[in-house]
Scaffold this motif. Structure first.
Motif, PDB file in Angstrom:
ATOM      1  N   LEU A  55     -18.082  23.150  15.777  1.00  0.00           N
ATOM      2  CA  LEU A  55     -18.344  22.141  14.771  1.00  0.00           C
ATOM      3  C   LEU A  55     -19.851  22.021  14.533  1.00  0.00           C
ATOM      4  N   PRO A  56     -20.277  21.977  13.292  1.00  0.00           N
ATOM      5  CA  PRO A  56     -21.718  21.926  13.003  1.00  0.00           C
ATOM      6  C   PRO A  56     -22.396  20.683  13.556  1.00  0.00           C
ATOM      7  N   ILE A  57     -21.694  19.566  13.647  1.00  0.00           N
ATOM      8  CA  ILE A  57     -22.323  18.351  14.170  1.00  0.00           C
ATOM      9  C   ILE A  57     -22.700  18.523  15.637  1.00  0.00           C
ATOM     10  N   THR A  58     -21.858  19.224  16.400  1.00  0.00           N
ATOM     11  CA  THR A  58     -22.166  19.468  17.814  1.00  0.00           C
ATOM     12  C   THR A  58     -23.345  20.414  17.947  1.00  0.00           C
ATOM     13  N   ARG A  59     -23.344  21.460  17.150  1.00  0.00           N
ATOM     14  CA  ARG A  59     -24.450  22.418  17.177  1.00  0.00           C
ATOM     15  C   ARG A  59     -25.773  21.729  16.836  1.00  0.00           C
ATOM     16  N   ARG A 319     -15.141  18.100  19.326  1.00  0.00           N
ATOM     17  CA  ARG A 319     -13.865  18.799  19.215  1.00  0.00           C
ATOM     18  C   ARG A 319     -12.797  18.066  20.042  1.00  0.00           C
ATOM     19  N   SER A 320     -13.240  17.393  21.100  1.00  0.00           N
ATOM     20  CA  SER A 320     -12.343  16.639  21.963  1.00  0.00           C
ATOM     21  C   SER A 320     -12.697  15.158  21.863  1.00  0.00           C
ATOM     22  N   TYR A 321     -12.055  14.328  22.669  1.00  0.00           N
ATOM     23  CA  TYR A 321     -12.236  12.883  22.567  1.00  0.00           C
ATOM     24  C   TYR A 321     -13.610  12.446  23.068  1.00  0.00           C
ATOM     25  N   GLY A 322     -14.057  11.305  22.565  1.00  0.00           N
ATOM     26  CA  GLY A 322     -15.333  10.730  22.965  1.00  0.00           C
ATOM     27  C   GLY A 322     -15.394   9.291  22.481  1.00  0.00           C
ATOM     28  N   ASN A 323     -16.584   8.689  22.559  1.00  0.00           N
ATOM     29  CA  ASN A 323     -16.760   7.334  22.031  1.00  0.00           C
ATOM     30  C   ASN A 323     -18.236   7.104  21.725  1.00  0.00           C
ATOM     31  N   HIS A 324     -18.642   5.854  21.646  1.00  0.00           N
ATOM     32  CA  HIS A 324     -20.017   5.517  21.280  1.00  0.00           C
ATOM     33  C   HIS A 324     -21.034   5.990  22.311  1.00  0.00           C
ATOM     34  N   ALA A 356     -26.470  10.851   9.254  1.00  0.00           N
ATOM     35  CA  ALA A 356     -26.007  11.357  10.551  1.00  0.00           C
ATOM     36  C   ALA A 356     -25.054  10.366  11.212  1.00  0.00           C
ATOM     37  N   LEU A 357     -25.267   9.078  10.994  1.00  0.00           N
ATOM     38  CA  LEU A 357     -24.381   8.066  11.567  1.00  0.00           C
ATOM     39  C   LEU A 357     -23.006   8.098  10.890  1.00  0.00           C
ATOM     40  N   GLU A 358     -22.977   8.347   9.584  1.00  0.00           N
ATOM     41  CA  GLU A 358     -21.692   8.502   8.909  1.00  0.00           C
ATOM     42  C   GLU A 358     -21.004   9.790   9.348  1.00  0.00           C
ATOM     43  N   ARG A 359     -21.786  10.813   9.591  1.00  0.00           N
ATOM     44  CA  ARG A 359     -21.242  12.082  10.074  1.00  0.00           C
ATOM     45  C   ARG A 359     -20.554  11.894  11.426  1.00  0.00           C
ATOM     46  N   PHE A 360     -21.103  11.019  12.246  1.00  0.00           N
ATOM     47  CA  PHE A 360     -20.512  10.684  13.547  1.00  0.00           C
ATOM     48  C   PHE A 360     -19.078  10.186  13.369  1.00  0.00           C
ATOM     49  N   VAL A 361     -18.857   9.356  12.363  1.00  0.00           N
ATOM     50  CA  VAL A 361     -17.526   8.813  12.104  1.00  0.00           C
ATOM     51  C   VAL A 361     -16.601   9.905  11.569  1.00  0.00           C
ATOM     52  N   ILE A 362     -17.134  10.758  10.708  1.00  0.00           N
ATOM     53  CA  ILE A 362     -16.318  11.825  10.116  1.00  0.00           C
ATOM     54  C   ILE A 362     -15.720  12.721  11.189  1.00  0.00           C
ATOM     55  N   TYR A 363     -16.518  13.056  12.193  1.00  0.00           N
ATOM     56  CA  TYR A 363     -16.079  14.011  13.207  1.00  0.00           C
ATOM     57  C   TYR A 363     -15.466  13.369  14.443  1.00  0.00           C
ATOM     58  N   GLY A 364     -15.709  12.088  14.676  1.00  0.00           N
ATOM     59  CA  GLY A 364     -15.265  11.462  15.921  1.00  0.00           C
ATOM     60  C   GLY A 364     -13.769  11.264  15.984  1.00  0.00           C
TER      61      GLY A 364
END
Length: 388
Positions: A55-59, A319-324, A356-364
Motif C-alpha cells: 500500500l502506498p500509504i505504508t511505503r 494492510r492489517s488491523y491498527g488504530n490511532h 495525509a490525515l484523511e488518507r489515514f482514514v481511507i486506508y485504516g
C-alpha cells in the motif's frame, strides 16, 4: 504539469484503496558505534505485514518516518511481510513475490543508507518461502546487518549486535539482542516460544560479553516479535466489566499505574502457549534493560517488571488491523547505559498535513465504509486545493 501528474497519481491510488474497501556511525560494514555525543538512535518498525503489492500509504510513512527520526539503526521486529498474502503455493513464484514484498521497504532503507537489523514474526514464513530463504534476500542489501546463524540454534535470526564506544577503543559499550521468537507451537497450539537452545546461546554469549567487560554485564536491549508470558504478571488483574480491561482466558487486565511509564493496552497480549523460561534467564543474567516486542498491533505500553521494561510497539501496517497508535518506536540509547523511548505515530508525524490525515482514514481497517467514503472526497478536495 508535474503537480498535476503527482495529484493524478495520488488520486488513482486513493481511488484504488476505496474501490478495494467497497469491492550510527560505522567505520566498517556492520559495525555500530556511539556518536561523539555518546548517543545512538534506533527506529523500530514492526508488523509492516504487507504483500508484494504494498500500500502506498505504508511505503510513504516508512520513508517519512526514517527521514524524521534520522536513526543510526533501523530494527524490523517481525511480520515484516505477510507471507500468506504473497503466496500462490508454487515455490518459484512465491520466491519472486517474497522478493518483491521485501524490496518494497528494503529499497527505501537501502536508499537511506541506514543499517537495518531483522527478526522474524509468525506471519513472515506463512508461504513456501522459508525464513532462511527470506534472510538470504535481506542480506543481498548492503544496508542489512542481520545474521543467519545457520544450524547452531533453532529458528532463523538469533544474533547480537554490539554498539562500540565512541572513543574508538573498540569496547562494546552496549549490546542489542535480536531473537527469533518462532511461529506456532505445533504440539500445544497457539504461538511458539523461544527454544531452549536459543536461551542457552543467549546465556553463553551474555557471559562472554560480561567477561570482556571486566566481569560486569554489558547493558543491553532485546528485540523480538512475540511478547513473553510474564506480561500478565506485570499487568493488573481486574474484575470482568472493568472499563478498558482486556480479556485473556477467564481473566481480565488493565495497565498497572504503579509500573506503567507510558502507552496503551488496547488488546490482550498474545504470548507463547508455553513459558520456556526466557524471561527468567534474562532476569538472571542482569544485562537486559528492556525487551521490545511487536505482534500486538494496537498495544504501545512501556511497563516495568522486576526491573526490566516490557515494551510493545504498535504496527506500521495498513494492510492489517491498527488504530490511532499506528506508528514506529524511537529508542535513544546513551553510552552510560541508559535509554529513552517514544512513539513516532502516523497521526503526529502528519499532524499538519490534512490530506495525509484523511488518507489515514481511507486506508485504516478500523474505520467504517461511510467514514472512508467521506474521507476519500475530502482527500480529493485537499489535493486539488493544494495545486492552486
Amino acid at each position: 504539469m508535474k503537480k498535476f501528474l503527482s495529484f493524478f497519481l495520488s488520486l488513482v491510488l486513493a481511488f484504488g484503496a476505496v474501490f478495494t474497501v467497497f469491492a550510527g556511525a560505522a567505520d566498517k560494514p556492520g559495525e555500530l558505534r556511539f556518536g561523539n555525543d555518546g548517543k545512538f538512535r534506533i527506529l523500530q518498525l514492526s508488523d509492516i505485514q504487507d504483500s508484494h503489492a504494498m500500500l502506498p500509504i505504508t511505503r510513504d510513512y516508512i520513508k517519512d518516518a526514517i527521514a524524521a527520526a534520522k536513526p543510526d539503526l533501523i530494527v524490523l521486529t517481525g511480520d515484516n511481510i505477510s507471507g500468506g498474502s504473497s503466496s500462490v503455493g508454487v515455490h518459484s513464484l512465491d520466491l519472486q513475490l517474497a522478493k518483491t514484498a521485501i524490496n518494497n521497504f528494503m529499497s527505501i532503507i537501502e536508499k537511506s543508507g541506514i543499517p537495518v537489523a531483522v527478526v522474524f514474526g509468525n506471519h513472515d514464513a506463512e508461504t513456501t518461502v522459508t525464513k532462511e530463504e527470506q534472510m538470504a534476500i535481506y542480506r543481498t542489501y548492503s544496508c542489512c546487518i542481520a545474521v543467519d546463524e545457520g544450524d547452531s540454534v533453532s529458528g532463523c535470526g538469533t544474533y547480537n549486535l554490539p554498539i562500540l564506544a565512541s572513543d574508538g577503543s573498540g569496547k562494546t559499550a552496549f549490546n542489542l539482542w535480536m531473537i527469533d521468537s518462532n511461529m506456532y507451537d505445533e504440539v500445544n497450539g497457539g504461538y511458539d516460544h523461544v527454544h531452549t537452545d536459543q536461551i542457552n546461546w543467549y546465556i553463553n554469549k551474555s557471559e562472554e560479553l560480561k567477561a570482556q567487560n571486566g566481569g560486569n554485564p554489558v547493558p543491553s536491549i532485546m528485540f523480538q516479535h512475540i511478547i513473553v508470558p510474564e506480561i500478565f504478571d506485570a499487568l493488573l488483574e481486574v474484575p470482568q466489566g472493568t472499563d478498558g480491561a482486556v480479556g485473556h482466558g477467564e481473566k481480565y487486565y488493565v495497565l498497572n499505574p504503579q509500573n506503567t511509564a507510558s502507552g496503551e493496552l488496547n488488546e490482550s497480549p498474545c504470548p507463547p502457549t508455553v513459558n520456556n523460561g526466557q524471561f527468567e534467564a534474562v532476569l538472571k543474567q542482569g544485562d537486559v534493560k528492556a525487551m521490545i516486542f511487536g505482534h500486538d498491533h494496537v498495544n504501545s505500553f512501556v511497563v516495568n517488571y522486576k526491573g526490566i521494561d516490557l515494551i510493545t510497539t504498535p504496527g506500521v501496517s495498513f494492510r492489517s488491523y491498527g488504530n490511532h497508535e499506528r506508528g514506529a518506536r524511537i529508542i535513544d540509547i546513551s553510552e552510560d547505559g541508559s535509554y529513552e523511548t517514544s512513539l513516532l505515530k502516523y497521526l503526529d508525524l502528519y499532524s499538519e498535513n490534512p490530506a495525509a490525515l484523511e488518507r489515514f482514514v481511507i486506508y485504516g481497517h478500523e474505520f467504517e465504509s461511510g467514514e472512508k467514503f467521506t474521507a476519500f472526497f475530502k482527500y480529493i478536495f485537499l489535493c486539488i486545493t493544494s495545486i492552486f
